[in-house]
Design an enzyme around this catalytic site. Structure first.
Site: not given
Length: 489
Positions: A39, A41-42, A58, A101, A161-162, A216
């Site tokens: 998987l 993602n970001d 990610q 993350y 986060r982020d 986010e």
């Protein structure tokens, strides 16, 4: 994680996937980046460093679940030739044991500084959040330094986060997404002189006090004497023409006072009005271009993607160049993608039609360019991925300036419609990139964008153009079939 393959085995398996050009299914993407397995993602750590574009992301390389988050990396000089994707940061330490993350990168003193969020959970699921520094040297080796922000400011939850690093007037900053204890989305600003000691400047004050429960993946870019604030709010109420997805990504344009942290801005505007877009990140390259890449997916909607049965799910968008005109953000695919064009299949100019059907589209890997005048028609409709009693439609009402994207008729994957109101122009323009199981549609020179995943059955490849209420004038229509990107050592 002891039952999983080692990271060395993961990277070797990824190399084999691309070297052997393994064709898992008809949905394997041609020029959008997707993982060889697992998987994605970001997008993270997007940067230009040592003459190359560094694209971190990610990645759970083991399963198609939102667990075991690592950072993967590919590099490119031209967005056509890429290095093999490799895992470069793993959740192996006490401060990131439950996931590395999202975070960002910035070139500094000949090295690439990285800051990401380390996720930690106890047996009861209680969360801790650490902002972790790592350093990438000029050989591409990454060393974790450890947490540089360990405490969450008073008044905020562990949904913290982020971090997105940037430099402004000689000072280093990062902006970070947060949630207040009364469950309101916010963003905070930190500053530093050495990347190791970070000082909280405070909360950035916007006009949006009750705008979702979490913000986010924030970012702040100074463009043309304007501050562009990009973020992904969660928990907005859906309406007919906005906030139609489960979560949104959008922007504010204005000016931030770094002393008072007051941000005077215009209204929130979504970045992408398609079905699948979230958590974008931007950076500036050596040409001065502000470039953005997003995740072509959404949290909590993995079940809509049938590639999971092949142990592969999600992808990233194409890289887009950003510009501001009249306080509106425009997005255009990078000019490098012109090098994907293989053969001009269709070239039409100055023709009046009420129906046109393709007869030489052999696969769903093409660029479609259309400039059309309404003449005496009330509506124009583009149908694509046609066959097997399925299709996707894009309709534009000339009088109401409403665009409707409809994938309800697809047999597999997500369904539904998305609507937007388009700023009326004399000519309606479409630039669409179709790529096996994804498409990106840029309307009116990128004033609006619609990105989505679809999963056509074998043979669903046609294109049709129709008008209603009269003829339309095709000022220009071109279709190129597109080659795929390449992955090398």
């Amino acid at each position: 994680m002891k039952n999983f393959k080692s990271l060395e085995e993961v990277n070797l398996d990824g190399e084999k996937f691309y070297k052997d050009n393994i064709q898992c299914d008809n949905w394997k993407l041609n020029y959008h980046f997707e993982p060889p397995f697992g998987l994605i993602n970001d997008p993270n750590g997007l940067s230009y460093f040592n003459g190359e574009y560094y694209l971190f992301f990610q990645w759970n390389p083991y399963t198609c679940e939102h667990k075991y988050k690592h950072w993967g990396l590919v590099k490119t000089k031209n967005f056509i030739d890429y290095t093999m994707p490799k895992v470069v940061i793993a959740p192996t330490d006490w401060y990131d044991k439950d996931g590395c993350y999202s975070g960002s990168a910035l070139s500094h003193n000949g090295k690439l500084e990285l800051i990401y969020t380390g996720n930690v959970k106890d047996a009861k699921g209680n969360r801790e959040s650490y902002q972790v520094r790592a350093i990438c040297d000029d050989n591409g080796s990454i060393t974790k330094v450890g947490p540089v922000v360990s405490d969450i400011p008073k008044g905020y939850t562990a949904h913290f986060r982020d971090p997105k690093i940037f430099k402004y007037k000689g000072i280093y900053y990062f902006i970070i997404g947060a949630q207040t204890e009364d469950l309101k989305g916010r963003v905070l600003l930190y500053s530093s002189e050495d990347f190791n000691t970070w000082t909280l400047k405070g909360e950035i004050e916007t006009a949006y006090k009750d705008f979702g429960f979490m913000w986010e993946c924030p970012g702040l870019i100074n463009m043309d004497n304007k501050d562009l604030f990009i973020f992904s709010p969660q928990g907005l109420k859906g309406e007919e023409f906005k906030n139609q997805n489960i979560y949104q990504s959008g922007y504010l344009i204005g000016n931030l006072d770094y002393d008072t942290l007051m941000f005077n801005h215009n209204e929130f505007k979504e970045l992408d009005m398609g079905f699948d877009f979230y958590a974008p990140q931007s950076f500036r390259d050596d040409k001065g271009r502000d470039i953005m890449i997003g995740w072509m997916g959404l949290p909590e909607e993995d079940e809509q993607h049938p590639t999971s049965k092949y142990n592969r799910i999600h992808c990233l968008t194409m890289a887009r160049e950003l510009s501001i005109k009249d306080d509106v953000l425009y997005q255009r695919p990078l000019e490098e993608y012109n090098n994907l064009r293989k053969e001009l299949l269709v070239d039409i100019e100055g023709v009046d039609i009420n129906k046109w059907v393709s007869n030489n589209i052999e696969e769903n890997s093409y660029e479609f360019l259309l400039e059309v005048n309404e003449k005496n028609a009330s509506q124009v409709e583009l149908r694509f991925a046609i066959g097997n009693n399925e299709d996707v439609t894009l309709k534009y009402d000339f009088e109401k300036s409403i665009v409707i994207l409809d994938r309800t008729n697809m047999k597999l994957g997500g369904k539904g419609i998305r609507k937007l109101k388009l700023h009326k122009e004399e000519t309606f323009k479409i630039q669409m990139f179709m790529d096996k199981s994804s498409f990106e549609i840029y309307l009116n020179d990128g004033r609006e964008v619609m990105s989505s995943r679809i999963y056509p059955q074998d043979g669903s490849i046609g294109i049709e153009l129709l008008s209603k209420g009269g003829d339309i004038r095709i000022d220009k229509m071109k279709i190129w079939n597109l080659i795929g990107v390449r992955y090398n050592e």
